[in-house]
Design a protein around this motif. Sequence first.
Motif, PDB file in Angstrom:
ATOM      1  N   ILE A  22     -15.569 -46.156  78.453  1.00 55.44           N
ATOM      2  CA  ILE A  22     -15.482 -45.420  77.193  1.00 55.44           C
ATOM      3  C   ILE A  22     -16.488 -45.944  76.172  1.00 55.44           C
ATOM      4  O   ILE A  22     -16.911 -45.211  75.270  1.00 55.44           O
ATOM      5  CB  ILE A  22     -14.042 -45.485  76.645  1.00 55.44           C
ATOM      6  N   HIS A  25     -19.239 -43.632  76.118  1.00 56.05           N
ATOM      7  CA  HIS A  25     -18.872 -42.214  76.165  1.00 56.05           C
ATOM      8  C   HIS A  25     -19.269 -41.550  74.853  1.00 56.05           C
ATOM      9  O   HIS A  25     -18.896 -42.022  73.769  1.00 56.05           O
ATOM     10  CB  HIS A  25     -17.372 -42.071  76.394  1.00 56.05           C
ATOM     11  N   LEU A 320     -10.625 -41.266  83.379  1.00 58.39           N
ATOM     12  CA  LEU A 320     -11.536 -40.735  82.373  1.00 58.39           C
ATOM     13  C   LEU A 320     -11.994 -39.324  82.734  1.00 58.39           C
ATOM     14  O   LEU A 320     -12.128 -38.456  81.850  1.00 58.39           O
ATOM     15  CB  LEU A 320     -12.738 -41.663  82.217  1.00 58.39           C
ATOM     16  N   GLN A 321     -12.225 -39.073  83.999  1.00 59.48           N
ATOM     17  CA  GLN A 321     -12.589 -37.733  84.460  1.00 59.48           C
ATOM     18  C   GLN A 321     -11.491 -36.735  84.085  1.00 59.48           C
ATOM     19  O   GLN A 321     -11.761 -35.631  83.602  1.00 59.48           O
ATOM     20  CB  GLN A 321     -12.798 -37.767  85.976  1.00 59.48           C
ATOM     21  N   ASN A 324     -11.388 -36.182  80.244  1.00 61.37           N
ATOM     22  CA  ASN A 324     -12.420 -35.232  79.824  1.00 61.37           C
ATOM     23  C   ASN A 324     -11.917 -33.799  79.921  1.00 61.37           C
ATOM     24  O   ASN A 324     -12.099 -32.980  79.001  1.00 61.37           O
ATOM     25  CB  ASN A 324     -13.667 -35.397  80.689  1.00 61.37           C
ATOM     26  N   GLU A 333     -18.733 -36.263  81.708  1.00 60.68           N
ATOM     27  CA  GLU A 333     -19.198 -36.990  80.526  1.00 60.68           C
ATOM     28  C   GLU A 333     -18.799 -38.464  80.593  1.00 60.68           C
ATOM     29  O   GLU A 333     -17.640 -38.807  80.842  1.00 60.68           O
ATOM     30  CB  GLU A 333     -18.618 -36.341  79.268  1.00 60.68           C
ATOM     31  N   GLY A 334     -19.771 -39.333  80.416  1.00 60.83           N
ATOM     32  CA  GLY A 334     -19.528 -40.768  80.427  1.00 60.83           C
ATOM     33  C   GLY A 334     -19.361 -41.374  81.800  1.00 60.83           C
ATOM     34  O   GLY A 334     -19.023 -42.560  81.926  1.00 60.83           O
ATOM     35  N   LEU A 335     -19.623 -40.589  82.855  1.00 58.55           N
ATOM     36  CA  LEU A 335     -19.313 -41.058  84.207  1.00 58.55           C
ATOM     37  C   LEU A 335     -20.474 -40.956  85.210  1.00 58.55           C
ATOM     38  O   LEU A 335     -20.282 -41.241  86.385  1.00 58.55           O
ATOM     39  CB  LEU A 335     -18.131 -40.257  84.774  1.00 58.55           C
TER      40      LEU A 335
END
Length: 342
Positions: A22, A25, A320-321, A324, A333-335
């Motif tokens: 994060i 992110h 996190l996926q 999102n 995003e962010g991954l």
Amino acid sequence: MTHKIAILGASGYTGAELVRLISTHPSMSIAALSADRKAGMEMADVFPHLRHLDLPTLVTIDEIDFSGIDLCFCALPHKTSQEVILKLPKTLKIVDLSADFRLRDPDAYKQWYGNDHAALEMQKEAVYGLTEFYRDDIAKARLVAGTGCNAATGQFALRPLIAGGVIDLDDIILDLKVGVSGAGRSLKENLLHAELSEGSNAYAIGGTHRHLGEFDQEFSAIAGRPVKVQFTPHLVPMNRGILATVYVKGDAAEIHATLAEAYSDEPFIEILPFGEAPSTHETRGSNFVHIGVTGDRIEGRAIVTAALDNLTKGSSGQALQNANLMLGLEETEGLMMAPLFP
């Protein structure tokens, strides 16, 4: 718009991995971090590799004001997680990384985890968090239950094959190697360097591993009838990573083609050229899954191998996926960071 995030259980490995992800992110900021025994400490003292980040001080869960939080990650132990989540605001979006909401049948939960479920009404609304197969439901969910890391690896290798009817459902053997971080950060004698390094061992032998509950639930639902796999995990002396070797009956070329078609549009899943096998080195620290298919010398048999990072795609990256999707953001995003090598 920047979404404010809380992480409960931030002093564990999955909590630290969430912070790492994060921190770069573009649409999230960390507003609150909780810990139990380490409440009052700075994350830089708990995890020195994060000392460059400006992070909130670790506090107890009761000290967090959730009124300004858009989404909460719960990286807490099973049983504890359901008790905590039950008391959180009813409008708060939650991604749970524990096992507490993965199994839809409360009797199955009691069988595999040894206690009655304390939040049955919330269990009914929980969506299973294997993103590639539940993304539409995840996008509309308030509570998402992250999968087990071993369970995710086996499912990436097998779900399309079961759905496509290209393997014998009564003869599936799953041999899995997992890094020591999969056991969590708590002190355990068998995880001491002197007792773990330079060796490897099988554990939960004979069908006692808790992630079998997820395999039974998901594979049987796909097939429309009971499917039970033979599963043996092995602890290996590496910090992070999972390598699954799956032995199946079926045509190897058809199996490879089925997987390639199923994952053709998936940003995080790479199907290797036929005959190539993945390594945990190639997915370390990333949200990618590498899957290979090889024919066996015995006609009508094939070996499917899958590699992922247990802390990223197997847990925090998957979380996190899902977050999102729940927040209406781009799923990747962010991954999209490249794996760490060597």
